[in-house]
Design a protein around this motif. Structure first.
Motif, PDB file in Angstrom:
ATOM      1  N   GLY A 261      38.360  15.020   5.926  1.00  0.00           N
ATOM      2  CA  GLY A 261      38.862  13.575   6.165  1.00  0.00           C
ATOM      3  C   GLY A 261      38.300  13.259   7.583  1.00  0.00           C
ATOM      4  O   GLY A 261      37.493  14.069   8.198  1.00  0.00           O
ATOM      5  N   HIS A 262      39.064  12.298   8.306  1.00  0.00           N
ATOM      6  CA  HIS A 262      38.625  12.068   9.520  1.00  0.00           C
ATOM      7  C   HIS A 262      39.901  11.542  10.424  1.00  0.00           C
ATOM      8  O   HIS A 262      40.822  10.866   9.878  1.00  0.00           O
ATOM      9  CB  HIS A 262      37.735  10.971   9.813  1.00  0.00           C
ATOM     10  CG  HIS A 262      38.045   9.473   9.109  1.00  0.00           C
ATOM     11  ND1 HIS A 262      38.266   9.276   7.901  1.00  0.00           N
ATOM     12  CD2 HIS A 262      38.485   8.563   9.902  1.00  0.00           C
ATOM     13  CE1 HIS A 262      38.500   8.253   7.804  1.00  0.00           C
ATOM     14  NE2 HIS A 262      38.817   7.598   9.156  1.00  0.00           N
ATOM     15  N   THR A 263      39.829  11.832  11.615  1.00  0.00           N
ATOM     16  CA  THR A 263      41.188  11.619  12.623  1.00  0.00           C
ATOM     17  C   THR A 263      40.801   9.990  12.754  1.00  0.00           C
ATOM     18  O   THR A 263      39.932   9.634  13.311  1.00  0.00           O
ATOM     19  CB  THR A 263      41.106  12.330  13.747  1.00  0.00           C
ATOM     20  OG1 THR A 263      41.226  13.739  13.312  1.00  0.00           O
ATOM     21  CG2 THR A 263      42.356  11.811  14.896  1.00  0.00           C
ATOM     22  N   PRO A 264      41.707   9.314  12.505  1.00  0.00           N
ATOM     23  CA  PRO A 264      41.606   7.616  12.766  1.00  0.00           C
ATOM     24  C   PRO A 264      41.660   7.207  14.457  1.00  0.00           C
ATOM     25  O   PRO A 264      42.204   7.908  15.179  1.00  0.00           O
ATOM     26  CB  PRO A 264      43.097   7.261  12.301  1.00  0.00           C
ATOM     27  CG  PRO A 264      44.122   8.387  12.518  1.00  0.00           C
ATOM     28  CD  PRO A 264      43.258   9.484  12.127  1.00  0.00           C
ATOM     29  N   THR A 265      40.723   6.456  14.666  1.00  0.00           N
ATOM     30  CA  THR A 265      40.351   5.902  16.036  1.00  0.00           C
ATOM     31  C   THR A 265      41.224   4.512  16.368  1.00  0.00           C
ATOM     32  O   THR A 265      41.062   3.902  17.402  1.00  0.00           O
ATOM     33  CB  THR A 265      38.816   5.977  16.337  1.00  0.00           C
ATOM     34  OG1 THR A 265      38.262   4.867  14.990  1.00  0.00           O
ATOM     35  CG2 THR A 265      37.964   7.099  16.220  1.00  0.00           C
ATOM     36  N   THR A 266      41.748   4.165  15.261  1.00  0.00           N
ATOM     37  CA  THR A 266      42.510   2.661  15.399  1.00  0.00           C
ATOM     38  C   THR A 266      43.864   2.752  14.649  1.00  0.00           C
ATOM     39  O   THR A 266      43.969   3.659  13.776  1.00  0.00           O
ATOM     40  CB  THR A 266      41.589   1.716  14.759  1.00  0.00           C
ATOM     41  OG1 THR A 266      41.704   1.682  13.177  1.00  0.00           O
ATOM     42  CG2 THR A 266      40.242   1.393  15.107  1.00  0.00           C
ATOM     43  N   TYR A 283      42.687  -0.155  19.450  1.00  0.00           N
ATOM     44  CA  TYR A 283      41.613   0.514  19.280  1.00  0.00           C
ATOM     45  C   TYR A 283      41.276   1.480  20.296  1.00  0.00           C
ATOM     46  O   TYR A 283      41.555   1.424  21.399  1.00  0.00           O
ATOM     47  CB  TYR A 283      40.336  -0.556  19.350  1.00  0.00           C
ATOM     48  CG  TYR A 283      40.094  -1.675  18.288  1.00  0.00           C
ATOM     49  CD1 TYR A 283      41.254  -1.466  17.229  1.00  0.00           C
ATOM     50  CD2 TYR A 283      39.114  -2.414  18.164  1.00  0.00           C
ATOM     51  CE1 TYR A 283      41.058  -2.256  16.323  1.00  0.00           C
ATOM     52  CE2 TYR A 283      38.923  -3.261  17.161  1.00  0.00           C
ATOM     53  CZ  TYR A 283      40.055  -3.506  16.213  1.00  0.00           C
ATOM     54  OH  TYR A 283      39.844  -4.348  15.019  1.00  0.00           O
ATOM     55  N   SER A 284      40.863   2.651  20.036  1.00  0.00           N
ATOM     56  CA  SER A 284      40.409   3.888  20.750  1.00  0.00           C
ATOM     57  C   SER A 284      38.999   3.908  20.953  1.00  0.00           C
ATOM     58  O   SER A 284      38.176   3.469  20.183  1.00  0.00           O
ATOM     59  CB  SER A 284      41.080   5.021  20.168  1.00  0.00           C
ATOM     60  OG  SER A 284      42.234   5.118  19.956  1.00  0.00           O
ATOM     61  N   PRO A 285      38.577   4.714  22.043  1.00  0.00           N
ATOM     62  CA  PRO A 285      36.946   4.864  22.344  1.00  0.00           C
ATOM     63  C   PRO A 285      36.318   5.437  20.968  1.00  0.00           C
ATOM     64  O   PRO A 285      37.101   6.497  20.406  1.00  0.00           O
ATOM     65  CB  PRO A 285      37.067   5.810  23.313  1.00  0.00           C
ATOM     66  CG  PRO A 285      38.164   5.545  24.271  1.00  0.00           C
ATOM     67  CD  PRO A 285      39.311   5.247  23.245  1.00  0.00           C
ATOM     68  N   GLY A 286      35.366   5.147  20.495  1.00  0.00           N
ATOM     69  CA  GLY A 286      34.800   5.472  19.169  1.00  0.00           C
ATOM     70  C   GLY A 286      34.897   4.692  18.064  1.00  0.00           C
ATOM     71  O   GLY A 286      34.353   4.721  17.174  1.00  0.00           O
ATOM     72  N   ASN A 316      49.654   4.391  11.732  1.00  0.00           N
ATOM     73  CA  ASN A 316      49.135   5.854  11.488  1.00  0.00           C
ATOM     74  C   ASN A 316      49.724   6.948  12.552  1.00  0.00           C
ATOM     75  O   ASN A 316      50.289   6.405  13.415  1.00  0.00           O
ATOM     76  CB  ASN A 316      47.537   5.778  12.251  1.00  0.00           C
ATOM     77  CG  ASN A 316      46.552   5.246  10.813  1.00  0.00           C
ATOM     78  OD1 ASN A 316      46.845   5.461   9.883  1.00  0.00           O
ATOM     79  ND2 ASN A 316      45.722   4.427  11.533  1.00  0.00           N
ATOM     80  N   PRO A 317      49.940   7.944  12.102  1.00  0.00           N
ATOM     81  CA  PRO A 317      50.391   8.860  12.863  1.00  0.00           C
ATOM     82  C   PRO A 317      49.530   9.326  14.120  1.00  0.00           C
ATOM     83  O   PRO A 317      48.369   9.086  14.087  1.00  0.00           O
ATOM     84  CB  PRO A 317      50.741  10.421  12.136  1.00  0.00           C
ATOM     85  CG  PRO A 317      49.620  10.046  11.069  1.00  0.00           C
ATOM     86  CD  PRO A 317      49.455   8.880  10.746  1.00  0.00           C
ATOM     87  N   GLY A 318      50.091   9.795  15.273  1.00  0.00           N
ATOM     88  CA  GLY A 318      49.358   9.974  16.401  1.00  0.00           C
ATOM     89  C   GLY A 318      50.194   9.738  17.733  1.00  0.00           C
ATOM     90  O   GLY A 318      51.359   9.613  17.816  1.00  0.00           O
TER      91      GLY A 318
END
Length: 451
Positions: A261-266, A283-286, A316-318
């Motif tokens: 999977g991938h870690t969400p950037t938004t 929104y996060s960088p990337g 999203n979790p984070g």
């Protein structure tokens, strides 16, 4: 679509027919809530709105969005002044079109319903502001940009009621006051989330509830300073106790999710308070379309009493980190009186034509005339036929400083570098023709020699 079909859809799938009932031929802007109006359709619809979408937008508007903490992740994609009474008024918004069920989005001064009906967008009502501002209004005082930059976002909105925000002026500095009140009382959590003064660590199915102190007759804002999101792996969404309770098969599924999977950037937060429900996107960088925005204000609306609580639900979790979080109540008392003072001396007998605006104003003392038109280097201003300095005012608007007396004002617009571009184009064409002439002459000379 064929152009005529596209034009028909843009002009007929909205509620603009309600504006016909106003019989208002003056300059005004409209705002919209709960409607599915196509972005950038205002030109085709021949109405003036406060919404826009364009990646090459006016940089002064983008700067305004950032100074005012707009609740949008991209500073070139906005759909109005977010129902903030002060900002709506200073933008010249006179009418508000609201779909049934979205009345809670109305600013406090839009109390007069002047039209309603079943439209292409459903049951829609049109409200009029009691504090509608003209195209250009005047200030007695000014606020320096140096002072403005050191203010909180609520102080900035109030400052623009008391003085024109400019770099410098010969007018006197405005006397300012901060009337906003922090009404955040306690923070409660539900689900797997940890909260401290620097943010939220969200695992799964988490909500945060902000309990508020009672306050009357105010607009209520949830404000985040430097809000950032950092996604986490699926494994980190489980604490040690939860992880120990999983079977090996379930643990392997989590490992597989992290591997492929991938870690969400938004991410986003759903903000609910009474009848109000808003989405705050982060929104996060990337991330696609990331543009560095991290200060946000969510308008929770106006009512006789502020809501009892605000509930935040996370997509999203984070890690949701921030420098500060507050819930501010900005009293509406006194706003109408200050707006009325600004429009006491305003531009009159206005004539608007292609790339030109004319008007007259009479002043009994020196003032700053502010135009609710986005600043651009293409504009020039003439006072009594003489070119004067056009200032950047209130971050995104334009202003000219005037002495006492009666004045003829003219604004003219010319696309920056249009003349230089035309001269260079002409020079290029002449050079091309000259080169072609040289080739023709050379060809003729060579031909004669062969003969």
């Amino acid at each position: 679509l064929d152009s005529h079909i596209a034009d028909k859809e843009l002009t007929e799938i909205n509620s603009d027919e309600l504006l016909d009932e106003t019989n208002d031929d003056s300059f005004y802007r409209i705002a919209e809530a709960g409607l599915d109006t196509t972005q950038n359709s205002s030109i085709q619809r021949r109405v003036r709105t406060t919404g826009f979408y364009f990646s090459l937008t006016n940089p002064y508007i983008s700067k305004f969005i950032n100074y005012m903490y707009f609740n949008i992740p991209k500073d070139y994609d906005y759909s109005g002044m977010e129902s903030r009474s002060i900002l709506e008024a200073l933008a010249g918004v006179k009418y508000y079109m609201v779909k049934e069920g979205s009345e809670s989005d109305l600013p406090f001064d839009f109390t007069e319903k002047i039209a309603e009906g079943e439209t292409a967008e459903g049951q829609v009502s049109l409200y009029k502001s009691g504090d509608a501002m003209p195209l250009a209004y005047s200030y007695d005082n000014y606020v320096s940009m140096d002072d403005f930059e050191n203010m909180s976002v609520t102080e900035r909105m109030e400052a623009m009621l008391n003085g024109a925000v400019v770099d410098s002026s010969s007018l006197t500095k405005a006397e300012l006051s901060d009337n906003a009140v922090d009404i955040l009382d306690t923070v409660e959590t539900k689900g797997y989330v940890d909260v401290d003064e620097n943010g939220f660590f969200v695992r799964k199915n988490a909500t945060v509830t902000l309990k508020l102190k009672e306050y009357k007759n105010a607009e209520c804002y949830l404000i985040f300073k430097n809000l950032k999101f950092k996604g986490i792996s699926e494994r980190k969404t489980y604490d040690d106790g939860q992880w120990a309770g999983l079977t090996q098969y379930e643990k392997n599924k989590v490992y597989a999710e992290d591997r492929y999977g991938h870690t969400p950037t938004t991410s986003s937060m759903q903000i609910a308070a009474g009848d109000i429900s808003k989405i705050l996107e982060i929104y996060s960088p990337g991330a696609d379309f990331y543009c560095g925005r991290s200060d946000f204000l969510v308008n929770l609306g106006y009512s006789g009493e502020t809501p009892e609580e605000v509930t935040i639900t996370f997509r999203n979790p984070g890690y949701y980190s921030f420098d500060s979080m507050s819930v501010m109540a900005l009293p509406t008392d006194g706003i109408s009186e200050k707006l009325a003072k600004l429009k006491e001396d305003s531009l009159e007998n206005i004539e608007i034509s292609t790339n030109q605006i004319k008007g007259e104003i009479s002043l009994d003392k020196a003032k700053m005339l502010v135009f609710s038109i986005p600043y651009s280097e293409g504009w020039t201003v003439y006072v009594d036929g003489k070119r004067e300095e056009l200032k950047e005012a209130n971050i995104m608007y334009m202003a000219v400083e005037l002495e006492a007396g009666k004045h003829d004002i003219m604004l003219k617009y010319e696309t920056p570098y249009l003349r230089i571009g035309a001269i260079m184009t002409l020079a290029g064409i002449l050079m091309f023709l000259l080169m072609q002439l040289c080739v023709i002459i050379k060809t003729m000379v060579l031909s004669d020699r062969r003969k």
